[in-house]
Design a protein around this motif. Structure first.
Motif, PDB file in Angstrom:
ATOM      1  N   LYS A 110       0.463  -6.533  26.116  1.00 41.18           N
ATOM      2  CA  LYS A 110      -0.485  -5.929  27.057  1.00 41.18           C
ATOM      3  C   LYS A 110      -1.691  -6.837  27.316  1.00 41.18           C
ATOM      4  CE  LYS A 110       0.786  -1.156  26.021  1.00 41.18           C
ATOM      5  NZ  LYS A 110       0.319   0.179  25.550  1.00 41.18           N
ATOM      6  N   ILE A 111      -2.185  -7.472  26.261  1.00 45.33           N
ATOM      7  CA  ILE A 111      -3.275  -8.444  26.375  1.00 45.33           C
ATOM      8  C   ILE A 111      -2.804  -9.728  25.726  1.00 45.33           C
ATOM      9  CG2 ILE A 111      -5.629  -9.043  25.701  1.00 45.33           C
ATOM     10  CD1 ILE A 111      -6.261  -6.076  25.516  1.00 45.33           C
ATOM     11  N   HIS A 112      -2.841 -10.826  26.476  1.00 47.23           N
ATOM     12  CA  HIS A 112      -2.519 -12.097  25.817  1.00 47.23           C
ATOM     13  C   HIS A 112      -3.817 -12.756  25.381  1.00 47.23           C
ATOM     14  CE1 HIS A 112      -1.482 -16.256  25.005  1.00 47.23           C
ATOM     15  NE2 HIS A 112      -0.369 -15.704  24.549  1.00 47.23           N
ATOM     16  N   TYR A 113      -3.992 -12.782  24.052  1.00 44.25           N
ATOM     17  CA  TYR A 113      -5.184 -13.393  23.491  1.00 44.25           C
ATOM     18  C   TYR A 113      -5.011 -14.910  23.497  1.00 44.25           C
ATOM     19  CZ  TYR A 113      -5.711  -8.630  21.727  1.00 44.25           C
ATOM     20  OH  TYR A 113      -5.807  -7.267  21.623  1.00 44.25           O
ATOM     21  N   PRO A 114      -5.851 -15.643  24.213  1.00 45.88           N
ATOM     22  CA  PRO A 114      -5.697 -17.101  24.279  1.00 45.88           C
ATOM     23  C   PRO A 114      -5.698 -17.732  22.888  1.00 45.88           C
ATOM     24  CG  PRO A 114      -7.259 -16.377  25.938  1.00 45.88           C
ATOM     25  CD  PRO A 114      -6.957 -15.172  25.074  1.00 45.88           C
ATOM     26  N   ASN A 115      -4.693 -18.558  22.664  1.00 47.74           N
ATOM     27  CA  ASN A 115      -4.595 -19.359  21.432  1.00 47.74           C
ATOM     28  C   ASN A 115      -4.280 -18.530  20.183  1.00 47.74           C
ATOM     29  OD1 ASN A 115      -4.600 -22.089  20.641  1.00 47.74           O
ATOM     30  ND2 ASN A 115      -6.577 -21.854  19.623  1.00 47.74           N
TER      31      ASN A 115
END
Length: 230
Positions: A110-115
């Motif tokens: 749902k949320i792609h957290y960078p890195n």
């Protein structure tokens, strides 16, 4: 990895403790759970924390998205039993050198957290764990990104629908297994099935020698497993 069917505590031991709580994880480890399944997000300051939902509303006395708070700010909120939201470091420290398999789910569908992949893989690498971590996600892209960072780990796709051409998918994405809400009779593919709390279903999966059963009540599932093996 053993060939027997392993029993994984789903989010720790939610049958007796708040889900994804350190007390639940600790009890499960101390009472011989085979493995622990848990979920990881990133805070505003990129600290990996253990919680299922993207928001803290359901399982704490606070509100809002994990991503909107720094780790320090999150510590003001409590789980149902008064514990703080655990960090990934907390859980890794608890599991260090203990005979337990860890199934870490990247919560990036749902949320792609960078890195997040690099941050988590680097952190896990700092701990002396008894077994290699099993990484899973509903996001195939996350698993591919993680594989590019470290191709020597175990990556498994989560799915709640029937997978067509699973072998081709596994080869293309460098997967080591599948984590499914249902059982597909796939020869020589490691399947871990979630969330199975019905003893009858557990017996059927044990008879089919699936790689893992993920359950809210690991002690009951372990008793079922013991009765099948008698």
């Amino acid at each position: 990895m053993t060939n027997e069917t392993l029993i994984f505590g789903h989010r720790g031991y939610p049958y007796k403790f708040p889900e994804n709580s350190l007390s639940g994880f600790e009890y499960a480890i101390e009472h011989g759970v085979d493995g622990l399944e848990f979920d990881v997000h990133l805070t505003k300051d990129n600290v990996p924390v253990v919680m299922h939902d993207e928001k803290i509303n359901r399982t704490t006395n606070g509100r809002g998205k994990i991503r909107e708070y720094t780790y320090q700010e999150l510590q003001q909120f409590q789980l149902e039993n008064g514990e703080a939201i655990p960090s990934l470091k907390d859980l890794l420290s608890l599991a260090r050198q203990k005979p337990v398999y860890l199934n870490l789910e990247f919560k990036t569908n749902k949320i792609h957290y960078p890195n997040i992949e690099q941050i988590v893989l680097d952190m896990v690498g700092n701990y002396d764990l008894a077994h290699p971590v099993i990484y899973s996600s509903f996001s195939l892209q996350t698993l591919k990104d993680a594989y590019r960072i470290d191709p020597n780990q175990q990556y498994c796709l989560l799915s709640n629908h029937i997978l067509r051409h699973p072998r081709e998918l596994m080869i293309d994405a460098h997967l080591s297994g599948l984590h499914l809400s249902h059982y597909q009779p796939l020869r020589n593919i490691k399947e871990r099935i979630w969330t199975i709390d019905d003893p009858k279903k557990q017996r059927a999966l044990l008879a089919d020698h699936v790689a893992g059963i993920i359950t809210d009540n690991f002690e009951m599932a372990r008793n079922v497993k013991s009765s099948v093996l008698v």
